[in-house]
Design a protein around this motif. Structure first.
Motif, PDB file in Angstrom:
ATOM      1  N   ASP A   1       3.323   7.025  35.340  1.00 46.88           N
ATOM      2  CA  ASP A   1       3.451   6.825  36.787  1.00 46.88           C
ATOM      3  C   ASP A   1       4.863   7.161  37.255  1.00 46.88           C
ATOM      4  O   ASP A   1       5.062   7.854  38.259  1.00 46.88           O
ATOM      5  CB  ASP A   1       3.120   5.380  37.171  1.00 46.88           C
ATOM      6  CG  ASP A   1       1.621   5.173  37.265  1.00 46.88           C
ATOM      7  OD1 ASP A   1       0.893   6.190  37.224  1.00 46.88           O
ATOM      8  OD2 ASP A   1       1.184   4.009  37.357  1.00 46.88           O
ATOM      9  N   GLU A   2       5.856   6.621  36.522  1.00 40.81           N
ATOM     10  CA  GLU A   2       7.258   6.881  36.890  1.00 40.81           C
ATOM     11  C   GLU A   2       7.571   8.373  36.795  1.00 40.81           C
ATOM     12  O   GLU A   2       8.187   8.958  37.681  1.00 40.81           O
ATOM     13  CB  GLU A   2       8.212   6.132  35.955  1.00 40.81           C
ATOM     14  CG  GLU A   2       8.216   4.634  36.140  1.00 40.81           C
ATOM     15  CD  GLU A   2       9.010   3.943  35.031  1.00 40.81           C
ATOM     16  OE1 GLU A   2       9.435   2.818  35.264  1.00 40.81           O
ATOM     17  OE2 GLU A   2       9.184   4.525  33.936  1.00 40.81           O
ATOM     18  N   LEU A   3       7.116   8.946  35.706  1.00 42.54           N
ATOM     19  CA  LEU A   3       7.401  10.354  35.451  1.00 42.54           C
ATOM     20  C   LEU A   3       6.744  11.251  36.509  1.00 42.54           C
ATOM     21  O   LEU A   3       7.381  12.151  37.064  1.00 42.54           O
ATOM     22  CB  LEU A   3       6.881  10.718  34.056  1.00 42.54           C
ATOM     23  CG  LEU A   3       7.243  12.094  33.527  1.00 42.54           C
ATOM     24  CD1 LEU A   3       8.743  12.309  33.549  1.00 42.54           C
ATOM     25  CD2 LEU A   3       6.702  12.249  32.103  1.00 42.54           C
ATOM     26  N   ASP A   4       5.469  10.989  36.783  1.00 44.27           N
ATOM     27  CA  ASP A   4       4.748  11.820  37.761  1.00 44.27           C
ATOM     28  C   ASP A   4       5.415  11.764  39.134  1.00 44.27           C
ATOM     29  O   ASP A   4       5.494  12.759  39.857  1.00 44.27           O
ATOM     30  CB  ASP A   4       3.284  11.363  37.874  1.00 44.27           C
ATOM     31  CG  ASP A   4       2.507  11.657  36.602  1.00 44.27           C
ATOM     32  OD1 ASP A   4       3.039  12.397  35.756  1.00 44.27           O
ATOM     33  OD2 ASP A   4       1.402  11.127  36.448  1.00 44.27           O
ATOM     34  N   SER A   5       5.883  10.565  39.481  1.00 40.28           N
ATOM     35  CA  SER A   5       6.532  10.401  40.779  1.00 40.28           C
ATOM     36  C   SER A   5       7.782  11.286  40.878  1.00 40.28           C
ATOM     37  O   SER A   5       7.997  11.974  41.881  1.00 40.28           O
ATOM     38  CB  SER A   5       6.871   8.922  40.962  1.00 40.28           C
ATOM     39  OG  SER A   5       7.683   8.754  42.070  1.00 40.28           O
ATOM     40  N   VAL A   6       8.585  11.283  39.802  1.00 41.75           N
ATOM     41  CA  VAL A   6       9.811  12.103  39.806  1.00 41.75           C
ATOM     42  C   VAL A   6       9.458  13.594  39.811  1.00 41.75           C
ATOM     43  O   VAL A   6      10.064  14.388  40.541  1.00 41.75           O
ATOM     44  CB  VAL A   6      10.694  11.760  38.583  1.00 41.75           C
ATOM     45  CG1 VAL A   6      11.865  12.728  38.485  1.00 41.75           C
ATOM     46  CG2 VAL A   6      11.200  10.340  38.671  1.00 41.75           C
ATOM     47  N   LEU A   7       8.474  13.971  39.016  1.00 46.86           N
ATOM     48  CA  LEU A   7       8.101  15.394  38.951  1.00 46.86           C
ATOM     49  C   LEU A   7       7.603  15.886  40.314  1.00 46.86           C
ATOM     50  O   LEU A   7       7.894  17.012  40.731  1.00 46.86           O
ATOM     51  CB  LEU A   7       7.033  15.624  37.876  1.00 46.86           C
ATOM     52  CG  LEU A   7       7.486  15.378  36.433  1.00 46.86           C
ATOM     53  CD1 LEU A   7       6.328  15.592  35.452  1.00 46.86           C
ATOM     54  CD2 LEU A   7       8.665  16.275  36.046  1.00 46.86           C
ATOM     55  N   LEU A   8       6.876  15.029  41.011  1.00 42.36           N
ATOM     56  CA  LEU A   8       6.388  15.413  42.341  1.00 42.36           C
ATOM     57  C   LEU A   8       7.537  15.529  43.342  1.00 42.36           C
ATOM     58  O   LEU A   8       7.539  16.407  44.211  1.00 42.36           O
ATOM     59  CB  LEU A   8       5.361  14.400  42.848  1.00 42.36           C
ATOM     60  CG  LEU A   8       3.972  14.512  42.214  1.00 42.36           C
ATOM     61  CD1 LEU A   8       3.098  13.328  42.618  1.00 42.36           C
ATOM     62  CD2 LEU A   8       3.304  15.812  42.630  1.00 42.36           C
ATOM     63  N   GLU A   9       8.511  14.627  43.202  1.00 41.02           N
ATOM     64  CA  GLU A   9       9.686  14.728  44.092  1.00 41.02           C
ATOM     65  C   GLU A   9      10.431  16.036  43.836  1.00 41.02           C
ATOM     66  O   GLU A   9      10.884  16.696  44.759  1.00 41.02           O
ATOM     67  CB  GLU A   9      10.627  13.546  43.884  1.00 41.02           C
ATOM     68  CG  GLU A   9      10.172  12.306  44.613  1.00 41.02           C
ATOM     69  CD  GLU A   9      11.192  11.180  44.531  1.00 41.02           C
ATOM     70  OE1 GLU A   9      12.084  11.135  45.386  1.00 41.02           O
ATOM     71  OE2 GLU A   9      11.084  10.361  43.600  1.00 41.02           O
TER      72      GLU A   9
END
Lengths: 225, 158
Positions: free
Chosen positions: B128-136
């Motif tokens: 979840d944390e990783l996906d959020s950063v990658l999307l940003e």
């Protein structure tokens, strides 16, 4: 509120504009009129001087009279005041000049039938109008910046969430994306809004490391509306 | 609360003070994440050019072309883990901001490549944390990297 606004070595946007002999002055004047016309209008509407004329015309007359003076902005820079305070003080002097001119021209005192307005906190009234103005200006800047960067959808989500108060779940369902993605897109647009807002406060005279304090001061003022 | 048109802002007289106050609060500094500085750098006008230079000159360029090794998936999982580790070390050792941002970009691009091409989360972050950063990151990166990061964030991992 009247703290030392500028370390002498600080180069602000206004300093940069003052150094540009061609378009700098026009850029500053446009900025000052865009950001401070509304707060000064609100201030004027609450004074006993409103018999002097239509608020918008009085404020425009003030800008026309003062902004062309070569020492007006350098005087502000030397004063250490926030720009909106400096403008408010100058506006008060301008209103006094208009009153004197009226007396001189018509040989009459100011009318005594102007209903009194209970303006117990004129600075606060102006600050609250200033908050509305800079937030709107920052929204406009962020909207344009997002559109230029192909982030129009990010901006829409930001507005729907932070201005219209819709949840990310609702927004995401309408756009067929996940709520997490909606939040991320909103944050991206939010960074542009935040940058624009902080830039406007910096132009008003808050130092870069004093912007949070300035926002806190304005938040306190808005609580007392 | 009524719907508001995001493209047509309210006039000054229409904007309520409580709405403006809520938005003003967003101007406050928050806990500043290292990724925020990278996002800000990528948002600058020359962000795309900067990324190109960073990926070639940083750890992602250590095995050859970043396009081939990271984007097209020619790097092995071990090579991506090595890039990630080198980036992490550089992030702490680099004295200047540009070097740290280069390391941070390499870190996330290696992690994204591992997700996309090897279906493996090689970072210590949760998905979840990783996906959020990658999307940003995807939101501010130029093509083809935006699509690469976007796709990585939606690739399932073991």
């Amino acid at each position: 509120m009247e703290r030392d606004a500028f370390p002498t070595t600080m180069h602000t946007w206004i300093d940069q504009q003052l150094a540009d002999p061609d378009r700098g002055r026009a850029n500053i004047n446009r900025h000052v009129m865009e950001v401070y016309a509304w707060p000064l209008t609100i201030y004027f509407r609450g004074t006993r001087d409103r018999w002097l004329g239509e608020p918008e015309e009085i404020v425009q007359g003030f800008f026309a009279d003062r902004l062309d003076r070569p020492d007006f902005l350098t005087g502000w820079r030397a004063s250490g005041l926030l720009l909106r305070r400096w403008l408010m003080n100058a506006f008060c002097f301008y209103l006094a000049e208009l009153r004197r001119k009226h007396r001189r021209d018509s040989h009459a005192d100011e009318p005594d039938d102007v209903p009194a307005v209970d303006l117990t906190d004129p600075e606060g009234e102006m600050d609250r109008a200033f908050v509305v103005t800079i937030v709107r200006q920052a929204m406009n800047a962020a909207l344009e910046s997002c559109a230029d960067a192909g982030l129009a959808e990010h901006w829409r989500i930001f507005v729907l969430h932070h201005y219209s108060g819709k949840s990310y779940q609702t927004i995401a369902a309408n756009l067929s994306i996940t709520p997490a993605r909606a939040a991320v897109m909103s944050r991206t647009a939010g960074r542009k809004f935040k940058g624009a807002l902080r830039e406007l406060l910096n132009r008003d005279g808050a130092t870069l490391d004093g912007i949070d304090d300035e926002i806190q001061s304005l938040l306190e003022v808005t609580c007392h509306a | 609360m009524p719907d508001r048109d995001a493209d047509n802002l309210p006039s000054l007289a229409e904007m309520a003070l409580h709405d403006a106050t809520r938005l003003l609060r967003l101007g406050l500094s928050e806990h500043h994440r290292p990724i925020d500085e990278l996002l800000d750098r990528l948002l600058q006008k020359d962000g795309g050019k900067w990324l190109e230079v960073a990926l070639k000159g940083g750890p992602t360029g250590s095995f050859g072309s970043p396009i081939a090794f990271v984007f097209e998936g020619k790097a092995t999982l071990d090579q991506l883990i090595a890039i990630k580790q080198t980036s992490k070390s550089l992030l702490h050792a680099e004295p200047n901001l540009n070097g740290r941002l280069t390391a941070l970009a390499s870190y996330f691009f290696a992690v994204a490549a591992a997700l996309l091409h090897h279906h493996t989360n090689i970072s210590s972050r949760t998905r979840d944390e990783l996906d959020s950063v990658l999307l940003e990151l995807a939101a501010v990166c130029p093509p083809p990297w935006a699509a690469f990061l976007d796709k990585s964030s939606s690739t399932p991992s073991e």
